[in-house]
Design a protein around this motif. Structure first.
Motif, PDB file in Angstrom:
ATOM      1  N   ALA A 273      16.098  -0.097  -7.175  1.00 39.88           N
ATOM      2  CA  ALA A 273      15.547   0.970  -6.333  1.00 39.88           C
ATOM      3  C   ALA A 273      15.819   0.696  -4.861  1.00 39.88           C
ATOM      4  CB  ALA A 273      14.050   1.117  -6.571  1.00 39.88           C
ATOM      5  N   ARG A 274      16.150   1.745  -4.128  1.00 38.94           N
ATOM      6  CA  ARG A 274      16.292   1.669  -2.675  1.00 38.94           C
ATOM      7  C   ARG A 274      15.520   2.801  -1.995  1.00 38.94           C
ATOM      8  NH1 ARG A 274      17.514  -2.388  -4.520  1.00 38.94           N
ATOM      9  NH2 ARG A 274      19.389  -3.657  -4.162  1.00 38.94           N
ATOM     10  N   THR A 275      14.912   3.663  -2.792  1.00 39.12           N
ATOM     11  CA  THR A 275      13.976   4.660  -2.283  1.00 39.12           C
ATOM     12  C   THR A 275      12.643   4.438  -2.983  1.00 39.12           C
ATOM     13  OG1 THR A 275      15.726   6.300  -1.913  1.00 39.12           O
ATOM     14  CG2 THR A 275      13.473   7.120  -2.037  1.00 39.12           C
ATOM     15  N   PHE A 276      11.566   4.347  -2.189  1.00 29.99           N
ATOM     16  CA  PHE A 276      10.248   4.025  -2.722  1.00 29.99           C
ATOM     17  C   PHE A 276       9.231   5.062  -2.260  1.00 29.99           C
ATOM     18  CE2 PHE A 276      12.692   0.160  -2.384  1.00 29.99           C
ATOM     19  CZ  PHE A 276      12.362  -0.593  -3.495  1.00 29.99           C
ATOM     20  N   HIS A 277       8.501   5.612  -3.208  1.00 33.42           N
ATOM     21  CA  HIS A 277       7.383   6.501  -2.903  1.00 33.42           C
ATOM     22  C   HIS A 277       6.105   5.778  -3.304  1.00 33.42           C
ATOM     23  CE1 HIS A 277       9.553  10.194  -1.820  1.00 33.42           C
ATOM     24  NE2 HIS A 277      10.476   9.749  -2.662  1.00 33.42           N
ATOM     25  N   ILE A 278       5.205   5.583  -2.331  1.00 34.50           N
ATOM     26  CA  ILE A 278       4.012   4.774  -2.563  1.00 34.50           C
ATOM     27  C   ILE A 278       2.772   5.628  -2.355  1.00 34.50           C
ATOM     28  CG2 ILE A 278       2.735   2.719  -1.890  1.00 34.50           C
ATOM     29  CD1 ILE A 278       6.241   2.824  -0.693  1.00 34.50           C
ATOM     30  N   TYR A 279       1.919   5.659  -3.356  1.00 39.26           N
ATOM     31  CA  TYR A 279       0.660   6.392  -3.302  1.00 39.26           C
ATOM     32  C   TYR A 279      -0.500   5.394  -3.282  1.00 39.26           C
ATOM     33  CZ  TYR A 279       3.569  10.359  -4.658  1.00 39.26           C
ATOM     34  OH  TYR A 279       4.542  11.327  -4.706  1.00 39.26           O
ATOM     35  N   GLY A 280      -1.595   5.802  -2.646  1.00 36.90           N
ATOM     36  CA  GLY A 280      -2.764   4.929  -2.601  1.00 36.90           C
ATOM     37  C   GLY A 280      -2.588   3.754  -1.673  1.00 36.90           C
ATOM     38  N   ALA A 281      -1.816   3.936  -0.582  1.00 36.39           N
ATOM     39  CA  ALA A 281      -1.568   2.833   0.346  1.00 36.39           C
ATOM     40  C   ALA A 281      -1.957   3.171   1.779  1.00 36.39           C
ATOM     41  CB  ALA A 281      -0.093   2.426   0.299  1.00 36.39           C
ATOM     42  N   LEU A 282      -2.568   4.332   1.993  1.00 32.32           N
ATOM     43  CA  LEU A 282      -3.056   4.718   3.315  1.00 32.32           C
ATOM     44  C   LEU A 282      -4.553   4.985   3.237  1.00 32.32           C
ATOM     45  CD1 LEU A 282      -0.260   7.200   4.491  1.00 32.32           C
ATOM     46  CD2 LEU A 282      -0.613   4.846   5.259  1.00 32.32           C
ATOM     47  N   GLY A 283      -5.250   4.776   4.350  1.00 33.27           N
ATOM     48  CA  GLY A 283      -6.695   4.971   4.368  1.00 33.27           C
ATOM     49  C   GLY A 283      -7.408   3.747   3.828  1.00 33.27           C
ATOM     50  N   GLY A 284      -8.724   3.826   3.777  1.00 32.51           N
ATOM     51  CA  GLY A 284      -9.493   2.674   3.305  1.00 32.51           C
ATOM     52  C   GLY A 284      -9.438   1.545   4.311  1.00 32.51           C
ATOM     53  N   ARG A 285      -9.131   0.343   3.854  1.00 28.75           N
ATOM     54  CA  ARG A 285      -9.100  -0.818   4.739  1.00 28.75           C
ATOM     55  C   ARG A 285      -7.956  -0.710   5.737  1.00 28.75           C
ATOM     56  NH1 ARG A 285      -9.492  -6.312   1.380  1.00 28.75           N
ATOM     57  NH2 ARG A 285      -8.554  -6.983   3.350  1.00 28.75           N
TER      58      ARG A 285
END
Length: 248
Positions: A92-104
């Protein structure tokens, strides 16, 4: 010169999803990072791989097998970096990340830094959350297609590098041409897409952090040269930096 990214990796983190349903391309490689497994299960997604120290998981702990790596809690790499390394090793060279903003806030800062790391290696990461996407570009450009942009939805640009040179923003409400940006001066905050107009954000040398509305079309990524290096080997050891507190 234009370098196209390879396979896509979708990563489920343990943070807030803001009622967003993750989009999973048919050929994507899916990794659940620690408590992200709870979210993957809730969406009915069977992750291809699970990694973490599992300190944030609330459901059943995954069974150790060839699709699961349990990490020590006292480690150097955050769970997201371990997930990125696994996706990288799968091409992979394109990454979509969920659940990594907000919170701490410390996790959010760490995750944004990891987007800069990907850009520095010639890859692209997108952090999804709270109606926005955060990405990074190094020595290259982000070309956004024209769309029906909503007035007042912000596009912001920050220098992750100490100095980023040759920064331009064209096709946006406020245009910038061949400017220098620094990591201690905020001069790219709160720009806007214009309805029906394509736009471009470029940096000749340096790494930019770019935030844009989640409803905008994803940009085409262009890079001025090839990139070398990788994310390193998966680290499954207890951190060697640990020391015994004095007075014991």
């Amino acid at each position: 010169m234009d370098f196209h990214d390879a396979r896509t990796c979708v990563i489920f983190g343990a943070g807030d999803y803001y009622d967003e349903t993750p989009a999973i391309p048919d050929d994507a490689f899916v990794v659940a990072a620690d408590g992200g497994l709870d979210h993957a299960r809730a969406f009915g997604i069977d992750a291809d791989f699970v990694v973490g120290d599992f300190d944030s998981i609330t459901g059943d702990r995954p069974t150790q097998n060839d699709r699961t790596i349990a990490l020590p809690s006292e480690k150097d790499d955050p769970d997201l970096l371990s997930a990125l390394k696994i996706g990288w090793l799968r091409g992979a060279r394109t990454f979509h990340i969920y659940g990594a903003l907000g919170g701490r806030i410390d996790h959010t800062i760490s995750n944004i830094q990891l987007m800069a790391l990907l850009a520095d290696r010639g890859a692209t990461g997108y952090l999804h959350g709270d109606g926005s996407i955060v990405t990074a570009i190094c020595d290259g450009a982000l070309d956004f297609p024209a769309d029906d942009a909503v007035a007042g939805r912000m596009v912001s640009v920050f220098s992750h590098s100490d100095i980023s040179t040759g920064v331009s923003e064209t096709g946006l409400k406020y245009e910038l041409h061949h400017a220098d940006m620094s990591s201690t001066r905020v001069n790219g905050l709160s720009n806007e897409f214009l309805a029906g107009r394509p736009s471009r954000i470029t940096v000749e040398h340096g790494t930019l952090i770019v935030t844009f509305p989640i409803e905008a079309p994803l940009p085409h990524v262009a890079r001025w040269h090839g990139f070398s290096g990788d994310l390193g080997a998966l680290d499954t050891d207890v951190s060697s930096a640990l020391v015994e507190p004095s007075g014991r």
